[in-house]
Design an enzyme around this catalytic site. Sequence first.
Site, PDB file in Angstrom:
ATOM      1  N   LYS A   1      -4.107  -5.112  -3.421  1.00 53.41           N
ATOM      2  CA  LYS A   1      -3.993  -4.022  -2.676  1.00 53.41           C
ATOM      3  C   LYS A   1      -2.600  -3.667  -2.250  1.00 53.41           C
ATOM      4  CE  LYS A   1      -5.897  -1.313   1.159  1.00 53.41           C
ATOM      5  NZ  LYS A   1      -4.604  -0.823   1.574  1.00 53.41           N
TER       6      LYS A   1
ATOM      7  N   ASP B   1       0.685  -1.816  -0.194  1.00 51.40           N
ATOM      8  CA  ASP B   1       0.619  -1.477   1.071  1.00 51.40           C
ATOM      9  C   ASP B   1       2.080  -0.120   0.897  1.00 51.40           C
ATOM     10  OD1 ASP B   1       0.750  -0.754   3.733  1.00 51.40           O
ATOM     11  OD2 ASP B   1       1.405  -2.861   4.409  1.00 51.40           O
TER      12      ASP B   1
ATOM     13  N   GLU C   1      -2.095  -7.752   1.455  1.00 49.39           N
ATOM     14  CA  GLU C   1      -3.026  -6.927   2.622  1.00 49.39           C
ATOM     15  C   GLU C   1      -4.444  -7.291   1.983  1.00 49.39           C
ATOM     16  OE1 GLU C   1      -3.439  -2.308   4.097  1.00 49.39           O
ATOM     17  OE2 GLU C   1      -2.257  -2.690   2.412  1.00 49.39           O
TER      18      GLU C   1
END
Length: 350
Positions: free
Chosen positions: A64, A66, A206
């Site tokens: 993921k 950011d 994250e």
Amino acid sequence: MTKPPKPKPLLQDADQPVRSRPRKLRDPAQPNLPLDPMPDRIEPCLALLKQKPPKGPQWAFEVKWDGYRLAVHIAPSGVRILTRGGHDWTERFPAIAAEARRLPVATAILDGEAVVFDERGRSDFGRLQQSLGGRGGKRMSREAVLMAFDLLYFDGRDMRQTELGARRHLLEGLVPAGGEEAIRLSEEIEADGEVLLRIACEHDLEGIVAKRRDSPYRSGRLGDWLKIKCFQSDGFLIVGYEKSTASFGGIGRLLLAARKGNELVYVGGVGTGFNERSAAELREQMDKLIIAKAAVETGRKRNAVFVRPELVAEIEYRAWTHDGKLRHTSYKGLRETQDDVAIFDLSGQV
């Protein structure tokens, strides 16, 4: 007497040349191939938050990122880079735009995330925002890299009804793995979801994203994509700050609010995560919005300055208290309105 064999279809008369059936001449005004029109904008597919990774071979996993969600439109007329909210930020990402022009494709729409990496190779939202000049800034970011994870349009074909596995296959041919350019492939990681999440958290990432391999591309948050975070991170409205002479920018603590239906509710504060630059930029923004009375009930606060609830801060936190306040908070940066940011809604949450 033996019957002669039937002639083969193409040899009805061996003495005559083989000819195709005469056809009507092509109308030169018609295109050679029926092409799908390129959409001006596609609402993004959004990941649904889950506590645990899904199981099964139908799920593909990625890191993921950011940063800012972007769609990169490539056409003979030029390149356009659109934010999640549909704003044209082509001029603000010159390196990504230049790399898009070099890709070996006539027409395409790439879906991805613009990020800036820290020294350890992790995407850092604060650094991305600083490279753009802070919230409301107009600076160009030459450091930003697009981590491309989907291909929505390719060489005249709308790919949204094609399953993810096939879209990824074409994307990997267009943006090879392991690149070091301004557009890079967000690689699929072959691993068990729970193992991958644990490793991601150990490296202070994250979290991870899970995507159904057989899913078409559907706009909205419908469950084809899932996000599993190592920690919580959401958008909250800034309703004021407590002054401090010992802190960067004179900000001792930000006062935060969330939505609850049509109302705003105070959810506590955050006093960490600032550096000298981000605090100075934040203070400058807040001082333009000062009001005499708090927009929400915050309780008694010493040295508090109240502001109109217009700025949205991205806040990392670990949990909620029993009375609905954030715990273990850290400031990550201000979200742009162009990023179509969502403000945390308490309805049914705490």
